[in-house]
Design a protein around this motif. Structure first.
Motif, PDB file in Angstrom:
ATOM      1  N   LEU A 159     -38.986  29.343 -41.655  1.00 33.79           N
ATOM      2  CA  LEU A 159     -37.402  29.123 -41.647  1.00 33.79           C
ATOM      3  C   LEU A 159     -36.981  27.813 -40.753  1.00 33.79           C
ATOM      4  CD1 LEU A 159     -36.394  32.964 -41.250  1.00 33.79           C
ATOM      5  CD2 LEU A 159     -36.247  31.608 -43.220  1.00 33.79           C
ATOM      6  N   LYS A 160     -37.660  27.667 -39.831  1.00 34.97           N
ATOM      7  CA  LYS A 160     -37.205  26.690 -39.000  1.00 34.97           C
ATOM      8  C   LYS A 160     -37.694  25.288 -39.789  1.00 34.97           C
ATOM      9  CE  LYS A 160     -38.106  24.437 -34.386  1.00 34.97           C
ATOM     10  NZ  LYS A 160     -39.020  24.659 -33.125  1.00 34.97           N
ATOM     11  N   GLU A 161     -38.824  25.278 -40.499  1.00 35.87           N
ATOM     12  CA  GLU A 161     -39.068  24.010 -41.226  1.00 35.87           C
ATOM     13  C   GLU A 161     -37.918  23.877 -42.175  1.00 35.87           C
ATOM     14  OE1 GLU A 161     -41.899  22.281 -40.397  1.00 35.87           O
ATOM     15  OE2 GLU A 161     -41.108  20.722 -41.671  1.00 35.87           O
ATOM     16  N   LEU A 162     -37.647  24.753 -42.872  1.00 38.00           N
ATOM     17  CA  LEU A 162     -36.935  24.703 -44.228  1.00 38.00           C
ATOM     18  C   LEU A 162     -35.359  24.381 -43.567  1.00 38.00           C
ATOM     19  CD1 LEU A 162     -37.858  27.772 -46.572  1.00 38.00           C
ATOM     20  CD2 LEU A 162     -38.302  25.277 -46.598  1.00 38.00           C
ATOM     21  N   SER A 163     -34.989  24.893 -42.509  1.00 44.37           N
ATOM     22  CA  SER A 163     -33.715  24.588 -42.053  1.00 44.37           C
ATOM     23  C   SER A 163     -33.313  23.151 -41.747  1.00 44.37           C
ATOM     24  CB  SER A 163     -33.178  25.546 -40.726  1.00 44.37           C
ATOM     25  OG  SER A 163     -34.169  25.044 -39.679  1.00 44.37           O
ATOM     26  N   SER A 178     -30.742  33.017 -46.047  1.00 46.02           N
ATOM     27  CA  SER A 178     -30.080  33.528 -44.860  1.00 46.02           C
ATOM     28  C   SER A 178     -29.255  34.945 -45.171  1.00 46.02           C
ATOM     29  CB  SER A 178     -29.007  32.640 -44.113  1.00 46.02           C
ATOM     30  OG  SER A 178     -29.996  31.617 -43.875  1.00 46.02           O
ATOM     31  N   SER A 179     -28.470  34.764 -46.439  1.00 45.16           N
ATOM     32  CA  SER A 179     -27.795  35.937 -46.568  1.00 45.16           C
ATOM     33  C   SER A 179     -28.676  37.047 -47.113  1.00 45.16           C
ATOM     34  CB  SER A 179     -26.730  35.544 -47.975  1.00 45.16           C
ATOM     35  OG  SER A 179     -27.430  35.195 -48.992  1.00 45.16           O
ATOM     36  N   GLN A 180     -29.907  36.866 -47.546  1.00 46.45           N
ATOM     37  CA  GLN A 180     -30.640  37.747 -48.167  1.00 46.45           C
ATOM     38  C   GLN A 180     -31.571  38.598 -47.042  1.00 46.45           C
ATOM     39  OE1 GLN A 180     -32.814  36.037 -51.223  1.00 46.45           O
ATOM     40  NE2 GLN A 180     -31.148  35.672 -52.461  1.00 46.45           N
ATOM     41  N   PHE A 181     -31.819  38.038 -46.011  1.00 43.66           N
ATOM     42  CA  PHE A 181     -32.789  38.224 -45.002  1.00 43.66           C
ATOM     43  C   PHE A 181     -32.326  38.573 -43.844  1.00 43.66           C
ATOM     44  CE2 PHE A 181     -37.393  37.986 -45.410  1.00 43.66           C
ATOM     45  CZ  PHE A 181     -37.913  38.087 -44.097  1.00 43.66           C
ATOM     46  N   PHE A 182     -30.835  38.123 -43.448  1.00 42.23           N
ATOM     47  CA  PHE A 182     -30.311  38.657 -42.194  1.00 42.23           C
ATOM     48  C   PHE A 182     -30.406  40.121 -41.808  1.00 42.23           C
ATOM     49  CE2 PHE A 182     -28.040  38.054 -38.244  1.00 42.23           C
ATOM     50  CZ  PHE A 182     -27.088  39.041 -38.325  1.00 42.23           C
ATOM     51  N   ILE A 232     -33.399  34.939 -36.063  1.00 40.95           N
ATOM     52  CA  ILE A 232     -31.859  35.520 -36.309  1.00 40.95           C
ATOM     53  C   ILE A 232     -30.889  34.181 -35.804  1.00 40.95           C
ATOM     54  CG2 ILE A 232     -29.925  36.774 -35.420  1.00 40.95           C
ATOM     55  CD1 ILE A 232     -32.138  39.138 -35.357  1.00 40.95           C
ATOM     56  N   ARG A 233     -31.551  33.482 -34.824  1.00 38.57           N
ATOM     57  CA  ARG A 233     -30.545  32.180 -34.436  1.00 38.57           C
ATOM     58  C   ARG A 233     -30.618  31.182 -35.599  1.00 38.57           C
ATOM     59  NH1 ARG A 233     -31.854  27.167 -33.475  1.00 38.57           N
ATOM     60  NH2 ARG A 233     -30.777  26.011 -31.992  1.00 38.57           N
ATOM     61  N   GLN A 234     -31.901  31.177 -36.115  1.00 44.18           N
ATOM     62  CA  GLN A 234     -32.089  30.000 -37.079  1.00 44.18           C
ATOM     63  C   GLN A 234     -31.240  30.511 -38.426  1.00 44.18           C
ATOM     64  OE1 GLN A 234     -34.195  28.013 -35.906  1.00 44.18           O
ATOM     65  NE2 GLN A 234     -33.343  26.407 -37.335  1.00 44.18           N
ATOM     66  N   LEU A 235     -31.227  31.708 -38.761  1.00 45.47           N
ATOM     67  CA  LEU A 235     -30.597  32.004 -39.775  1.00 45.47           C
ATOM     68  C   LEU A 235     -28.944  31.984 -39.674  1.00 45.47           C
ATOM     69  CD1 LEU A 235     -32.168  35.540 -40.527  1.00 45.47           C
ATOM     70  CD2 LEU A 235     -32.281  33.336 -41.974  1.00 45.47           C
ATOM     71  N   ILE A 236     -28.509  32.205 -38.465  1.00 42.70           N
ATOM     72  CA  ILE A 236     -27.028  32.119 -38.152  1.00 42.70           C
ATOM     73  C   ILE A 236     -26.529  30.812 -38.006  1.00 42.70           C
ATOM     74  CG2 ILE A 236     -25.393  32.453 -36.295  1.00 42.70           C
ATOM     75  CD1 ILE A 236     -26.534  35.100 -35.978  1.00 42.70           C
ATOM     76  N   ILE A 237     -27.397  29.930 -37.494  1.00 39.79           N
ATOM     77  CA  ILE A 237     -27.020  28.628 -37.080  1.00 39.79           C
ATOM     78  C   ILE A 237     -27.180  27.732 -38.493  1.00 39.79           C
ATOM     79  CG2 ILE A 237     -27.527  26.404 -35.853  1.00 39.79           C
ATOM     80  CD1 ILE A 237     -26.283  28.565 -34.262  1.00 39.79           C
TER      81      ILE A 237
END
Length: 975
Positions: A159-163, A178-182, A232-237
């Motif tokens: 997730l960090k790489e894709l973001s 993010s919407s599916q995994f959060f 969670i931080r990565q998904l939100i940001i």
């Protein structure tokens, strides 16, 4: 030949031998592995070694295999021009195998595998690896604690790489993830948080000391929860647009922020309990609380409105910095009705600003300012001892670390923001504290007392807010009345104050006027010779600010140069930390760039660069700084740059070598460009470097603009010698770039092609015939109606072909009839029965208004030469050709004469050692196109055309519009 299952024993032996302490085993094994890494099946063999159950105990061999695997993915997973890479079949097998080996017990191997999976995902997801996240989610459902921890390691890295992918399509994909995994991640986070708290309660009540076996599952749960927090931080940001722009509430922020704070509060009671008996959990608590606070700060910056109405408002610094919380000073449009987007923002900002004001009243702001300066800025006894033990380390911990890493820098950062928001309120307060501190501890005092430490704190407070404080404090009076006097006290304890004086002199640079500047320079040089390393580093940084400042006075600094150079050289030798060397090197580089008369110190600088480069082997970041300074050195030496060639050219050769790290390539090429531009003459070593340019461009076009400038420099400086030696390299370079580059790249290179033909009109066209054929295809095939870049490429290509017609007339006719060109055009769908030369005439007529003045004249001359062609098609285009030539003659006379005059005035006399730019201007001024008279050429070629076509010519002239014919007569001065 591909590696297969049969090669596994050999692979294992090579990996095992690579770990041997015996050079006779290790070096051949490392060489064999290096030779095999681009062979098909190499990654397959490595992964088989990593996952082999009978090798589970051989952790060192498996770890080395995982490192080789990761490096091979970085180098060969993406298709490269210079390597066949990894086949699609092998990639498919590797992806499947990786997802079947998730329960890796060795942490280091698991971490390495998670990194390489993320690198593959960056390239392959979702197109080639759509099942990645669904497979990981399914495996999570039935995973034990260890397997789920490993899966979360992979998820976090991936997730960090894709973001970090910035294309709009990639960001949309990440938003979907993010919407599916959060929700799943958030629920697991909450469950794990409860499990951890229950586990901590049991551990706290237990009388036994920390037992890693007993508490292993709990610790793995802690690690999984920590990874989940970062996910969670990565998904939100990265997965939700900032609410300051979208004006839409981000629900995950409202869900997560309060519970993050609550988790910190719940963990803190165990902090003191675990410190002695359970250090592993104590370390986790410390790390987790810090991470949660950082996550909260980051979320607040990204989603200020979704975050703003929670108790998290207590994070003062971030709130004070948040521009969304400040009143909007934009006026309202008269007659505007309804609630606009800006009005919504204004209303929300007003609400939050009211909360902030109620929390931070004027009285509280003043108290907070006093507390920060008098308590947190003051050095403690342990600080002074640490400084004494290791001045260099202390300097970096206090002055160079991120503000969030240490308590005092954090307090200083909060103070700066507080002052910026309340400068009118706090200005008098800070001046009052400063005056109190200076009165309580005059300059002659050298004992380390509370008074001296408060003065140090007050000096720091005044240094950090120089811009706003200058309204309340005169720097001249402060310097003459106190700061300069501090430097007269040489007692060792005064290093505390001297460091802050050095800081102040750098921070207040914009407030230092002409009448004080010389004294400040002298003070900085004195501080640069201080006995304390921390003081000298602070002085070096402040000196850098002065040198880079627009008001830097070289005249007032010139006599200080010798001692300044010596002090900098001595300092860079004494420091040990990487950051220290970079800082001093920046100061040296700035000196080279901004002072004249570097030549007297050239020998010392050559010795310095030689030694620094040798000692920096393997330190890429430091070598980048060295290359930047070297470039400045070459530019400063100018035509005397050969003084440093014995040092420079081997460094340049090393930086441009095939085995040189990619990080050094850009700066090495900039040094190369500077070297060729400032060389008074070509030397064999420099001449021999040119083929490296072809090798570099074969790897990547990232530096094409600089490569074009370097090629141009070789053409201008090397002349015939360069062309005779490197003709094939030049042809190969041009052909490869024209064939593979985009429009931006072509526009970088086409001026070089034009210069080459201008310098060698007879030799070069034959040499680069393949390139010229491709330019013809660009002119005749490339669409450009709605694309300015394509228009520019087509126009520049057309001007180059026109130049060939003007300077080597017969060759263009040959070129347009060559079979390879006809084959290229046929492949592109162009009707080969067309007359190619007259098709080019159409392009010249079309693009004559899309080119520069000299190119317009070139096109005009080419069109006038077409008048002499023995073909009836000339008469069909006679009206257009004459109209175009008339336009160039009448419209270009004034502009071209201004351009010529400007070129002449730029360099009225020949310098002793001409630079590249001077030589380039001379080539331009000697250009036959520059000297040719289009008016005379058109007049003479019209007569030739008339003689060839006779009465048909007269009929064609008669069909011209009377106004166009009148303009033609005016242009040709015909009566």
């Amino acid at each position: 030949m591909a590696l297969t299952q049969a090669d596994l024993p050999t692979m294992y032996t090579l990996l095992s031998n690579s770990l041997s302490g015996d050079d006779s085993l290790r070096k051949p094994a490392e060489a064999a592995l290096s030779h095999s890494e681009n062979r098909p099946g190499f990654c397959f063999c490595l992964l088989e070694v990593i996952t082999a159950s009978d090798l589970a105990a051989q952790a060192d061999v498996r770890l080395l295999a995982s490192v080789y695997f990761k490096n091979s993915v970085s180098r060969y997973w993406r298709t490269r021009r210079d390597s066949s890479g990894i086949s699609s079949e092998e990639k498919t097998h590797l992806r499947q195998k990786l997802l079947s080996h998730l329960r890796e017990e060795n942490y280091q191997i698991a971490a390495t595998l998670s990194v390489l999976i993320s690198k593959i995902a960056r390239i392959d997801y979702p197109k080639e690896w759509p099942e990645l996240f669904s497979t990981l989610s399914q495996q999570l459902q039935s995973a034990d604690v260890l397997a789920s921890h490993r899966i979360f390691m992979i998820l976090f890295r991936t997730l960090k790489e894709l973001s970090t992918k910035r294309l709009a399509a990639d960001q949309r994909i990440f938003a979907q993830i993010s919407s599916q995994f959060f929700d799943y991640s958030w629920q697991l986070w909450q469950r794990d948080a409860q499990s951890i708290l229950h586990g901590f309660s049991a551990v706290a009540q237990s009388l036994s000391a920390d037992d890693s076996e007993t508490h292993n599952d709990l610790y793995l749960t802690c690690q999984r929860w920590f990874l989940c927090s970062k996910i969670i931080r990565q998904l939100i940001i990265a997965g939700f647009p900032g609410d300051a722009k979208s004006m839409q509430e981000v629900r995950p922020v409202k869900d997560a922020s309060p519970l993050f704070l609550k988790a910190i509060e719940s963990f803190l009671p165990y902090y003191s309990i675990f410190r002695e008996k359970h250090p592993k959990f104590w370390d986790f608590l410390k790390k987790s609380c810090t991470k949660l606070i950082k996550i909260l700060i980051t979320i607040q910056k990204c989603h200020p409105y979704s975050f703003g109405d929670k108790s998290c408002m207590s994070m003062v610094k971030t709130i004070l910095e948040c521009k969304e919380y400040k009143p909007n000073l934009t006026g309202r449009v008269m007659g505007e009705n309804g609630v606009t987007f800006e009005k919504m923002k204004e209303n929300m900002s007003s609400v939050v600003a009211g909360v902030v004001s109620s929390l931070l009243s004027s009285e509280r702001v003043v108290i907070l300012c006093n507390v920060l300066i008098r308590r947190y800025f003051v050095l403690s006894a342990s600080d002074v001892e640490e400084w004494y033990q290791n001045p260099e380390c202390f300097y970096h911990e206090q002055d160079s670390v991120l503000w969030s890493e240490k308590l005092r820098p954090c307090a200083e950062a909060l103070y700066i923001v507080l002052f910026e928001n309340h400068s009118q309120l706090l200005g008098p307060v800070v001046v009052s504290i400063l005056q109190e501190a200076m009165s309580g501890c005059p300059s002659p005092v050298s004992e380390i007392t509370q008074g001296l430490l408060l003065k140090d704190a007050a000096y720091g407070a005044a240094a950090y807010v120089y811009y706003e404080l200058s309204n309340y404090l005169s720097f001249k009076d402060w310097f003459n009345g106190a700061l300069s006097l501090e430097l007269s006290n040489d007692h060792p304890n005064m290093r505390i104050i001297h460091r802050k004086v050095a800081l102040i002199l750098g921070q207040w640079v914009s407030e230092i006027k002409d009448d004080t500047r010389r004294a400040v320079y002298c003070a900085l040089i004195r501080l640069l010779q201080d006995s304390d390393l921390c003081v000298r580093l602070a002085a070096a940084r402040s000196l850098y600010f002065h040198i880079e400042d627009a008001t830097f006075s070289e005249q007032e600094f010139s006599d200080l140069l010798p001692i300044c150079w010596d002090s900098c050289f001595k300092l860079v030798e004494e420091v040990q930390e990487f950051d220290s060397k970079v800082q001093v090197l920046n100061t040296i580089s700035a000196l080279i760039a901004h002072v004249n008369g570097v030549t007297p110190y050239a020998n010392k600088l050559v010795e310095f660069f030689q030694k620094a480069w040798e000692e920096s082997s393997g330190e890429n970041l430091l070598q980048i700084q060295l290359l930047t300074a070297l470039k400045n050195f070459v530019v400063a030496l100018g035509y005397q740059s050969p003084l440093c060639y014995n040092m420079l050219l081997p460094i340049l050769e090393s930086g441009l070598g095939e085995n040189s790290p990619d990080e050094l390539l850009e700066d090495s090429m900039l040094v190369w460009e500077a070297t060729i531009s400032h060389s008074p003459s070509m030397v064999p070593h420099l001449l021999g470097l040119f083929p490296r340019l072809v090798e570099i461009l074969n790897r990547s076009f990232d530096h094409l603009k600089v490569a074009a400038n370097i090629t141009e420099g070789y053409i201008i400086l090397g002349g015939t010698e360069f062309l005779n030696l490197h003709a094939s390299s030049v042809a190969k370079l041009l052909d490869f770039v024209i064939d593979n580059s985009n429009d931006k790249g072509l526009l970088s290179l086409l001026p070089t092609v034009d210069l080459l033909i201008q310098c060698f009109p007879v030799e070069v066209p034959q040499l680069i015939s393949s390139t010229l054929q491709k330019l013809i295809v660009i002119c005749l095939i490339g669409g450009d109606d709605h694309d300015p870049s394509k228009t520019a490429v087509k126009a520049s290509s057309a001007a180059i072909l026109a130049r060939i017609l003007v300077m080597n007339t017969n060759y263009l006719a040959q070129l347009t009839s060559q079979p390879p060109l006809l084959a290229l055009l046929q492949q592109s769908g162009f009707p080969v029965e067309e007359n190619i030369l007259f098709c080019l005439v159409d392009v010249w007529l079309d693009k004559i208004d899309n080119v520069t003045l000299i190119q317009r004249k070139t096109l005009g001359l080419a069109l006038s030469i077409i008048l002499t062609v023995r073909s009836p098609q000339v008469l069909d285009k006679l009206d257009q050709i004459l109209s175009a030539c008339t336009s160039v003659i009448l419209g270009g006379r004034e502009d071209l004469s201004e351009e010529e005059s400007s070129s002449d005035n730029m360099s009225p006399t020949r310098p002793q050692f001409p630079s590249k730019e001077y030589r380039k201007r001379q080539i331009k001024l000697s250009d036959p196109v520059h000297h040719s008279s289009l008016e005379n050429t058109v007049r003479e070629n019209l007569q030739t055309c008339s003689a060839i076509h006779g009465e048909s010519f007269n009929s064609a002239i008669g069909r011209m519009h009377p106004a166009a014919f009148a303009q033609l007569k005016q242009a040709l001065n015909m009566t």
